[in-house]
Design a protein around this motif. Structure first.
Motif, short mmCIF file in Angstrom:
data_model
loop_
_atom_site.label_atom_id
_atom_site.label_comp_id
_atom_site.label_asym_id
_atom_site.label_seq_id
_atom_site.Cartn_x
_atom_site.Cartn_y
_atom_site.Cartn_z
N PHE A 49 0.84 -1.20 0.00
CA PHE A 49 0.00 0.00 0.00
C PHE A 49 0.87 1.25 0.00
O PHE A 49 0.64 2.18 -0.78
N PHE A 50 1.88 1.28 0.86
CA PHE A 50 2.73 2.46 0.94
C PHE A 50 3.66 2.58 -0.27
O PHE A 50 3.98 3.68 -0.69
N THR A 70 12.69 10.77 5.77
CA THR A 70 12.84 11.04 4.34
C THR A 70 11.61 11.79 3.85
O THR A 70 10.47 11.38 4.11
N LEU A 71 11.85 12.91 3.15
CA LEU A 71 10.77 13.75 2.66
C LEU A 71 10.75 13.76 1.13
O LEU A 71 11.78 13.98 0.49
N ASP A 72 9.57 13.47 0.56
CA ASP A 72 9.33 13.66 -0.86
C ASP A 72 8.75 15.06 -1.05
O ASP A 72 7.75 15.42 -0.42
N LEU A 137 6.19 15.72 1.88
CA LEU A 137 5.39 14.57 2.30
C LEU A 137 6.36 13.54 2.87
O LEU A 137 7.38 13.24 2.24
N VAL A 138 6.03 12.95 4.01
CA VAL A 138 6.90 11.94 4.60
C VAL A 138 6.85 10.66 3.77
O VAL A 138 5.78 10.20 3.37
N ARG A 139 8.03 10.11 3.49
CA ARG A 139 8.12 8.80 2.83
C ARG A 139 8.26 7.74 3.92
O ARG A 139 9.19 7.76 4.71
N ARG A 140 7.35 6.79 3.94
CA ARG A 140 7.34 5.76 4.96
C ARG A 140 8.57 4.87 4.85
O ARG A 140 8.93 4.42 3.75
N ASP A 141 9.24 4.61 5.97
CA ASP A 141 10.36 3.67 6.02
C ASP A 141 9.78 2.26 6.19
O ASP A 141 9.43 1.85 7.29
N ARG A 239 4.08 3.54 17.94
CA ARG A 239 5.17 2.79 17.30
C ARG A 239 4.73 2.11 16.01
O ARG A 239 5.44 2.15 15.00
N ASP A 240 3.57 1.46 16.00
CA ASP A 240 3.13 0.75 14.80
C ASP A 240 2.98 1.68 13.61
O ASP A 240 3.26 1.29 12.47
N LEU A 241 2.54 2.89 13.86
CA LEU A 241 2.27 3.82 12.76
C LEU A 241 3.53 4.52 12.27
O LEU A 241 3.75 4.64 11.06
N TYR A 242 4.38 4.96 13.20
CA TYR A 242 5.52 5.81 12.83
C TYR A 242 6.86 5.08 12.80
O TYR A 242 7.83 5.62 12.28
N GLY A 243 6.90 3.89 13.37
CA GLY A 243 8.15 3.13 13.36
C GLY A 243 9.13 3.54 14.43
O GLY A 243 10.29 3.13 14.40
#
Length: 434
Positions: A49-50, A70-72, A137-141, A239-243
């Motif tokens: 999904f991400f 990391t920012l897009d 926009l934040v890029r998910r790790d 934690r689950d959402l942001y890592g």
């Protein structure tokens, strides 16, 4: 790299007394091999999904913040349906720091105190940014995503599709369909309004389990049941959402009473389509620092929601961050205004572990401890006219849903420099909250 699938992690920043360790949560009705297969599928779906979301972005540049996000950087107009970005409200950008730096007259003689605004990484002009005309926009790790939740559960604020508890007082506390318990230090005023404004005292709370969150937030809402619509913003550790185990600035919306999430339906931050980012300095999921020190300097997050030309704009620390377009909302919902303003603390007790969670609300200390020792929200107002008039917040509902675990103490008639305010928080598990 070894990837762990479907785990609920324990935060060992503080050790609790029950001695449980990190472990995979296995459904006792399934064999271990089948549970692992399902966990692999769930996590693969979340990560895909991400990946798909990131691939749709019109990325012009990529940067990394000092703390590793990391920012897009994308054109702002790429976030709107028609390629046109709305104009921000005319109402001002500056925050009066004097209102943040005094103790209420009725508690401490209006003495000066060192409360300040939190700062964000992009407040530093030396930190890399994208080119003019782009927004972050934040890029998910994806390597840090090890959630045991399904995609639908992760996107939902409440972890599952929701049912609403009927309540003659219209409190409408949303309840999950599984064993998850949401615990509140809650205040709300039922009033026709067009925005709200105030400060949330920022701390770094302890979250015990990765599938739990703790937050302080403001929210505007209208409607009931599956027609209920909300916009929300605040400070959250999840934690689950942001890592990670640290708090982030967050936003959330629902158009359907939390019953489902997805593009233009509802969800967190920029995980789903809906939010239009405008600021190049402050963005959803941003890390803020410093945080408040027990017995020392206090820091706050200053927030304001305002309905302007049909769009719900959010101002953070004096800067218009962006907006939720009116097109997301129904005329029976938030299209033309809200009917409830709420400021509160919230903890989710996930139910994936035995006993009550030891997750902090606020800073883990109690309302009676007061200045520099527990969390507060102050200078609370709501916008009473479409033209921008602000009125004192005077909640009709004030309660701790689990008062031996977390609680709230209101001072809404205060006439000092803090205006309407309240203390909030608690430790979770303790001798009175087993």
């Amino acid at each position: 790299m070894t990837i762990t699938y479907g785990t609920v992690e324990r935060n060992h920043r503080h050790e609790s007394s029950n001695g449980e360790s990190n472990q995979n949560r296995v459904d006792p009705g399934l064999g271990k091999a089948e549970e692992k297969r399902r966990a692999v599928e769930r996590l693969d779906e979340v990560r895909q999904f991400f990946r798909d979301q990131q691939a749709r972005r019109e990325v012009v540049a990529v940067t990394k913040t000092p703390l590793g996000q990391t920012l897009d950087w994308v054109p702002a107009e790429s976030l709107t349906a028609d390629g046109v970005v709305a104009d921000a409200p005319d109402e001002g950008g500056g925050v009066d720091l004097r209102s943040l730096c005094t103790v209420p007259a009725d508690t401490d003689g209006d003495q000066f105190r060192p409360a300040e605004l939190v700062t964000f990484e992009l407040d530093d002009r030396n930190v890399s940014r994208g080119p003019t005309g782009t927004v972050p926009l934040v890029r998910r790790d994806l390597d840090r995503l090890t959630t045991a939740k399904t995609l639908d559960d992760l996107l939902s604020k409440h972890g599952r599709a929701m049912r609403l508890q009927p309540d003659g007082a219209r409190a409408e506390v949303a309840l999950p369909e599984d064993g998850t318990v949401h615990k509140y230090a809650y205040t709300a005023q039922w009033v026709d309004c067009f925005g709200c404004e105030g400060n949330i005292n920022a701390w770094d709370p302890y979250g015990e389990w990765s599938d739990e969150f703790t937050l302080g937030q403001c929210a505007l809402a209208r409607g009931s049941g599956g027609s209920k619509q909300t916009i929300e913003a605040g400070h959250q550790q999840y934690r689950d959402l942001y890592g990670d185990w640290v708090p982030h600035l967050f936003i959330f919306y629902t158009t359907n009473g939390y019953t489902s999430s997805g593009d233009n339906k509802g969800g967190y931050n920029q995980d789903v389509r809906g939010w239009v980012q405008v600021s190049t300095r402050v963005f959803p999921e941003a890390l803020s620092s410093p945080v408040s020190v027990f017995g020392g300097t206090q820091y706050v997050l200053s927030l304001k929601w305002q309905l302007s030309q049909g769009n719900w704009w959010l101002r953070v620390n004096g800067e218009w961050m962006g907006y939720y377009p009116a097109s997301l909302f129904a005329t029976s919902g938030l299209r033309n205004g809200a009917e409830k303003c709420a400021w509160y603390g919230e903890v989710v007790d996930s139910g994936s572990h035995a006993g009550t969670t030891a997750t902090d609300m606020g800073n883990g200390h109690w309302p009676y401890e007061g200045w520099q020792h527990c969390a507060y929200m102050n200078n609370l107002l709501y916008q009473s006219t479409a033209g921008g008039q602000m009125t004192r917040y005077s909640p009709t509902s004030v309660y701790g849903s689990h008062s031996k675990c977390y609680n709230v103490e209101g001072h809404f008639d205060n006439t000092g420099s803090w205006g309407p305010y309240f203390w909030w928080g608690g430790s979770g598990k303790n001798s009175q909250c087993p």
